[in-house]
Design an enzyme around this catalytic site. Structure first.
Site, mmCIF file in Angstrom:
data_model
loop_
_atom_site.group_PDB
_atom_site.id
_atom_site.type_symbol
_atom_site.label_atom_id
_atom_site.label_comp_id
_atom_site.label_asym_id
_atom_site.label_seq_id
_atom_site.Cartn_x
_atom_site.Cartn_y
_atom_site.Cartn_z
ATOM 1 N N GLY A 24 0.836 -1.204 0.000
ATOM 2 C CA GLY A 24 0.000 0.000 0.000
ATOM 3 C C GLY A 24 0.863 1.243 0.000
ATOM 4 O O GLY A 24 2.044 1.187 -0.360
ATOM 5 N N ASN A 25 0.300 2.369 0.387
ATOM 6 C CA ASN A 25 1.089 3.601 0.507
ATOM 7 C C ASN A 25 0.457 4.487 1.571
ATOM 8 O O ASN A 25 -0.595 4.153 2.123
ATOM 9 C CB ASN A 25 1.218 4.310 -0.848
ATOM 10 C CG ASN A 25 -0.124 4.708 -1.411
ATOM 11 O OD1 ASN A 25 -0.825 5.547 -0.849
ATOM 12 N ND2 ASN A 25 -0.524 4.074 -2.517
ATOM 13 N N PHE A 26 1.097 5.608 1.875
ATOM 14 C CA PHE A 26 0.692 6.433 3.021
ATOM 15 C C PHE A 26 -0.420 7.437 2.717
ATOM 16 O O PHE A 26 -0.720 8.285 3.543
ATOM 17 C CB PHE A 26 1.910 7.186 3.576
ATOM 18 C CG PHE A 26 2.934 6.273 4.195
ATOM 19 C CD1 PHE A 26 2.606 5.499 5.293
ATOM 20 C CD2 PHE A 26 4.213 6.176 3.673
ATOM 21 C CE1 PHE A 26 3.535 4.649 5.877
ATOM 22 C CE2 PHE A 26 5.154 5.340 4.244
ATOM 23 C CZ PHE A 26 4.817 4.566 5.351
ATOM 24 N N ALA A 92 -3.544 7.940 -4.910
ATOM 25 C CA ALA A 92 -2.172 7.427 -4.989
ATOM 26 C C ALA A 92 -2.289 5.950 -5.393
ATOM 27 O O ALA A 92 -2.360 5.066 -4.539
ATOM 28 C CB ALA A 92 -1.480 7.576 -3.649
#
Ligand code: CTP
Length: 216
Positions: A24-26, A92
């Site tokens: 995943g990402n932030f 994102a």
């Protein structure tokens, strides 16, 4: 913005490695949700295609479509874009996804473990190809270096009308924060730089830019 229907992608995507793990990402989704709310308050109807976030949104003008993966976000975006006057791509989206996610939990081991990743589809670029003369498309760029140069490349490559640039070098900008510091870059005008502001205020600047663009 009454009579306008706008597609917004927001948040991260999660790409499954095994039943309990993902890449995943932030991204918190805050910027996309703030834009959705601002547009809805201005009378637009919004289709908010959201990856997994902790945020709640409840507005009669907002239809929320929950997705998890880049593939699901792509499918939902393609399905909805032709019914919309334009799109704002704040998500994102993972650029790669595990090629062969496994059905059973991967067990601990003593050897290195590699995951083969395969590229995902570029949603913004795909909508850029489908875009008609009456539709608009706005992108975001989060950069760490050569910011304006990279943002200009994305503007052209994805056939965007303008791109909102945030640099990770600016304190209080980008992922997780309640604030953001943006520049707006379009092909036919000098970049417009804005101060560090609350994301709700940044959303107003972006929507005002969109209103100017639609009135031209
Ligand atoms: N984007 C998208 N689908 C993807 C990747 C990006 O729709 N698979 C959109 C983002 O929502 C954003 C814009 O494209 O509006 C730019 O995203 P960014 O991550 O900055 O660029 P990438 O094209 O992924 O390039 P890179 O990560 O190499 O900088």
């Amino acid at each position: 913005m009454t009579n306008k229907k706008i597609l917004i992608t927001a948040g991260p995507t999660y790409e499954k490695i095994d039943p309990v793990r993902f890449i995943g990402n932030f991204s918190s989704g805050k910027m996309g949700y703030a834009i959705a709310e601002e547009l809805a308050n201005k009378g637009a109807s919004v289709v908010l295609i959201s990856g997994p976030t902790a945020l709640k949104i409840n507005h009669p003008n907002i239809e929320k479509v929950d997705v998890v993966t880049a593939k699901e976000m792509y499918d939902a975006s393609i399905q909805n874009f032709s019914k919309c006057d334009g799109g704002i791509m704040t998500a994102a989206v993972a650029d790669f996804t595990p090629q062969n996610p496994v059905d059973k939990k991967v067990k601990r081991g003593k050897e290195n473990y590699s995951i083969e990743l395969t590229p995902t589809k570029d949603i913004a670029a795909s909508l850029g190809k489908l875009k008609t003369a009456s539709q608009f498309l706005v992108g975001f760029a989060l950069e760490t270096n050569d910011e304006e140069f990279n943002a200009n490349l994305k503007l052209k490559k994805k056939n965007l009308d303008f791109i909102v640039l945030n640099s990770l070098n600016d304190k209080g900008a980008g992922f997780q924060h309640d604030t953001n510091k943006i520049s707006i870059i379009s092909s036919n005008a000098a970049p417009k730089e804005f101060e560090l502001k609350q994301k709700s205020e940044v959303a107003k600047d972006i929507v005002n830019e969109l209103i100017d663009f639609c009135e031209k």
